[in-house]
Design a protein around this motif. Structure first.
Motif, PDB file in Angstrom:
ATOM      1  N   ASN A 196      13.245  13.961   5.648  1.00 29.03           N
ATOM      2  CA  ASN A 196      13.608  13.724   7.044  1.00 29.03           C
ATOM      3  C   ASN A 196      14.100  12.288   7.214  1.00 29.03           C
ATOM      4  O   ASN A 196      13.312  11.378   7.385  1.00 29.03           O
TER       5      ASN A 196
ATOM      6  N   LYS B 192       5.256  10.915  14.819  1.00 29.68           N
ATOM      7  CA  LYS B 192       5.237  10.857  13.361  1.00 29.68           C
ATOM      8  C   LYS B 192       5.508   9.429  12.928  1.00 29.68           C
ATOM      9  O   LYS B 192       6.142   8.653  13.638  1.00 29.68           O
TER      10      LYS B 192
ATOM     11  N   ASP C 290       5.585  11.324   5.872  1.00 28.84           N
ATOM     12  CA  ASP C 290       5.000  12.522   5.260  1.00 28.84           C
ATOM     13  C   ASP C 290       6.036  13.591   4.909  1.00 28.84           C
ATOM     14  O   ASP C 290       5.676  14.658   4.426  1.00 28.84           O
ATOM     15  N   ASN C 291       7.306  13.312   5.168  1.00 26.17           N
ATOM     16  CA  ASN C 291       8.365  14.265   4.852  1.00 26.17           C
ATOM     17  C   ASN C 291       9.621  13.484   4.460  1.00 26.17           C
ATOM     18  O   ASN C 291      10.510  13.272   5.277  1.00 26.17           O
TER      19      ASN C 291
ATOM     20  N   GLU D  47      10.825   9.771   7.238  1.00 26.67           N
ATOM     21  CA  GLU D  47       9.490  10.180   7.683  1.00 26.67           C
ATOM     22  C   GLU D  47       8.487   9.995   6.551  1.00 26.67           C
ATOM     23  O   GLU D  47       8.724  10.417   5.422  1.00 26.67           O
TER      24      GLU D  47
END
Length: 87
Positions: free
Chosen positions: A41, A15, A37-38, A35
């Motif tokens: 996180n 990731k 895309d998140n 993260e």
């Protein structure tokens, strides 16, 4: 050979992570990543050089984690104040 603030790194989970901040503390270098895309996180890693390559180990020790989280918070707060013209 350095991981820089505002760079994007791909970790072993494949990731992409955005480097929010770096911190030199107690003769160690830490990175604080989120993260891509998140955004929920968030992770803290200790950087080590192994065979001339950067190796990142997640900080799992609770005391060490609490300490560096405070250090990151203080550093980011100072950066925000500096960017807003408040010294």
């Amino acid at each position: 050979m350095n991981i820089e603030k505002n760079s994007i790194v791909k970790l072993t989970d494949n990731k992409l992570y955005f480097v929010l901040e770096t911190l030199d503390y107690n003769e160690n270098k830490y990175i604080y990543v989120i993260e891509k895309d998140n955004p929920m996180n968030l992770k803290f890693y200790k950087e080590q050089i192994v065979n001339n390559q950067i190796s990142l180990n997640i900080v799992e020790d609770k005391e060490e984690l609490n300490l560096i989280m405070k250090k990151f918070y203080e550093k980011m707060k100072k950066n925000i104040q500096k960017n807003n013209g408040n010294n």
